[in-house]
Design an enzyme around this catalytic site. Sequence first.
Site, PDB file in Angstrom:
ATOM      1  N   ALA A 284      13.008  11.609 -20.238  1.00  0.00           N
ATOM      2  CA  ALA A 284      13.705  10.451 -19.664  1.00  0.00           C
ATOM      3  C   ALA A 284      13.328   9.185 -20.431  1.00  0.00           C
ATOM      4  O   ALA A 284      13.958   8.841 -21.433  1.00  0.00           O
ATOM      5  CB  ALA A 284      13.368  10.322 -18.181  1.00  0.00           C
ATOM      6  N   ARG A 285      12.310   8.486 -19.962  1.00  0.00           N
ATOM      7  CA  ARG A 285      11.823   7.272 -20.604  1.00  0.00           C
ATOM      8  C   ARG A 285      10.300   7.306 -20.615  1.00  0.00           C
ATOM      9  O   ARG A 285       9.668   7.647 -19.622  1.00  0.00           O
ATOM     10  CB  ARG A 285      12.303   6.024 -19.842  1.00  0.00           C
ATOM     11  CG  ARG A 285      13.774   5.709 -20.053  1.00  0.00           C
ATOM     12  CD  ARG A 285      14.019   5.182 -21.467  1.00  0.00           C
ATOM     13  NE  ARG A 285      15.409   4.872 -21.712  1.00  0.00           N
ATOM     14  CZ  ARG A 285      16.273   5.715 -22.270  1.00  0.00           C
ATOM     15  NH1 ARG A 285      15.872   6.932 -22.602  1.00  0.00           N
ATOM     16  NH2 ARG A 285      17.519   5.345 -22.499  1.00  0.00           N
ATOM     17  N   GLU A 314       7.586   3.777 -29.364  1.00  0.00           N
ATOM     18  CA  GLU A 314       8.173   4.770 -30.253  1.00  0.00           C
ATOM     19  C   GLU A 314       8.399   4.171 -31.645  1.00  0.00           C
ATOM     20  O   GLU A 314       9.025   3.119 -31.765  1.00  0.00           O
ATOM     21  CB  GLU A 314       9.490   5.286 -29.673  1.00  0.00           C
ATOM     22  CG  GLU A 314       9.290   6.087 -28.393  1.00  0.00           C
ATOM     23  CD  GLU A 314      10.580   6.721 -27.876  1.00  0.00           C
ATOM     24  OE1 GLU A 314      11.649   6.496 -28.472  1.00  0.00           O
ATOM     25  OE2 GLU A 314      10.512   7.445 -26.879  1.00  0.00           O
ATOM     26  N   HIS A 333      11.776  12.116 -29.641  1.00  0.00           N
ATOM     27  CA  HIS A 333      12.960  11.617 -28.926  1.00  0.00           C
ATOM     28  C   HIS A 333      14.224  12.344 -29.400  1.00  0.00           C
ATOM     29  O   HIS A 333      15.180  11.752 -29.888  1.00  0.00           O
ATOM     30  CB  HIS A 333      13.122  10.110 -29.124  1.00  0.00           C
ATOM     31  CG  HIS A 333      13.892   9.465 -28.001  1.00  0.00           C
ATOM     32  ND1 HIS A 333      13.626   8.198 -27.543  1.00  0.00           N
ATOM     33  CD2 HIS A 333      14.936   9.910 -27.250  1.00  0.00           C
ATOM     34  CE1 HIS A 333      14.465   7.886 -26.562  1.00  0.00           C
ATOM     35  NE2 HIS A 333      15.264   8.908 -26.372  1.00  0.00           N
ATOM     36  N   LEU A 334      14.210  13.656 -29.189  1.00  0.00           N
ATOM     37  CA  LEU A 334      15.308  14.516 -29.650  1.00  0.00           C
ATOM     38  C   LEU A 334      16.282  14.895 -28.538  1.00  0.00           C
ATOM     39  O   LEU A 334      17.154  15.733 -28.755  1.00  0.00           O
ATOM     40  CB  LEU A 334      14.730  15.805 -30.260  1.00  0.00           C
ATOM     41  CG  LEU A 334      13.852  15.654 -31.499  1.00  0.00           C
ATOM     42  CD1 LEU A 334      13.348  17.024 -31.951  1.00  0.00           C
ATOM     43  CD2 LEU A 334      14.615  14.976 -32.633  1.00  0.00           C
TER      44      LEU A 334
END
Length: 597
Positions: A284-285, A314, A333-334
């Site tokens: 999610a985040r 990130e 972050h895929l």
Amino acid sequence: MATSSSQTLRTPFLKTPSLNTKLPLYSAFSVAIHPTRRSVKPLVVVVSAAALGGKPTVLVAEKLGDAGIELLKEFANVDCAYNLSPEELCTKISLCDALIVRSGTKVSREVFESSAGRLKVVGRAGVGIDNVDLAAATEHGCLVVNAPTANTVAAAEHGIALLAAMARNVAQADASVKAGKWQRNKYVGVSLVGKTLAVMGFGKVGSEVARRAKGLGMHVIAHDPYAPSDRARAIGVDLVSFDEALATADFISLHMPLTPATSKILNDETFAKMKKGVRIVNVARGGVIDEEALVRALDAGIVAQAALDVFTQEPPPKDSKLVQHERVTVTPHLGASTMEAQEGVAIEVAEAVVGALKGELAATAVNAPMVPAEVLTELKPYVELAEKLGRLAVQLVAGGSGMKTVKVTYASARGPDDLDTRLLRAMIIKGLIEPISSVFVNLVNADFTAKQRGLKITEERINLDGSPESPLDFIQVQIANVESRFASSISEYGEIKVEGRVKDGIPHLTKVGSFDVDVTLEGSIILCRQVDQPGMIGTVGSILGEENVNVNFMSVGRIAPRKQAVMAIGVDDQPSKEALKKIGDVPAIEEFVFLKL
């Protein structure tokens, strides 16, 4: 003489120009119309002529699929400039009509200020919009659109991939074999069948993860205070409280947005409530997990493993203890990174940006409705009234009461074809939903958002005799089949009822339940049910004065002299808990509630 008619989410189409005529909307220039009350989010109206010859310019600041680029080139000049520094972005933006970003580019207030009013649309190629300053966008007359549907399946699939890879130590075993080792005993995993998965956030991605986990034989529970229970039941998922989800889950999969309420929602305190040996997946985040607390929970054995696709920063620091932890599986972050999703997102955001530049309504707009300026000018105070009535009504609902049915009544001397209630209905829905969710509601997505949450909105018109000079006499909002935090707001028919009027251009609350009141809808409101007796206004006013809380309006509505009365007090500031307790302790006050606008 008044007559009434009712409808459910219907609005007539006009043949002749009038207040609700549907006009084409153009976007070479923008007009920002700001409500006068500070507590209502400003609305933006894009209303003027298309580019006056020549193509608009679209800046693509991060990699976008070829299909999206080609679609943009058919309508605009496209400038693909990647890896721009904040200073470089601010320099280029004044020459651009639209900007497309992914999650890596921060579209800050400085960007909008640097655009000098030219930037009309920001397209976010993905779902989350926490890297875009929505307030600044709205203030500068810029529409923000996203691509919320194309990567849903890809994100869900990645969540399941991490779930399985974590459970079977796939990444660690792969690295071990490539290092020349053969450690079968070290990487014994756990089965998914029969385990309990808690899906935290039951939106698009969360529900797709739940479907797939059910197919793997897992028992799935979910926590989402605003998810429709019937949608969860249809998938075979039990909705539970936050604490119950933490206490019973073997696996936890996070799918909530990053908001002030969810920031670091997994922390030392919440980890302590979890079953020992729990495994956590986050696609999610990053900000929803306190990363230092997660490291402590891993070292203490509370969390057995974690699989993370997102991080607070990130890319994360190279020496991150979390990333380097042997029981943590990480990916960069895929979640949306499949070929199909990338192309789908590119097309979806390109279509939204092109449509917005053409002046068309964008179904994925997240910050403002696009309506003719003359409509909003006349309805401006009623738009503010509608949202605030929604905000008042939802705050009156007692916790645990599921809001399902809302009736809105408009009283007007205008004919059915001369008053469009779409914007008013949208603002009521906005008021009802935004205070209890992270969703941004506007004219385009209001009905869809309400339907998604199982909220049925019905409308009734009361046709009044008299001059149609004013669009409306009053707006009334009723919520059925719920309990109220303020019993006096319940009408004779058992529904929460609030009613308001516009007086001299200012919205007023004029009825609560069966009690007539008159208080301006600015700042915040305290409602008190009391025994009608002398000195009550002075008593409550003195308590607030001692706390330096300014009273801007006060009104008392009563059934009969010396009987029950409702006092409505408008205040500019939020009273302290101590002041509110003092008000509640006044012997003649039977109940009270503080409502923030």
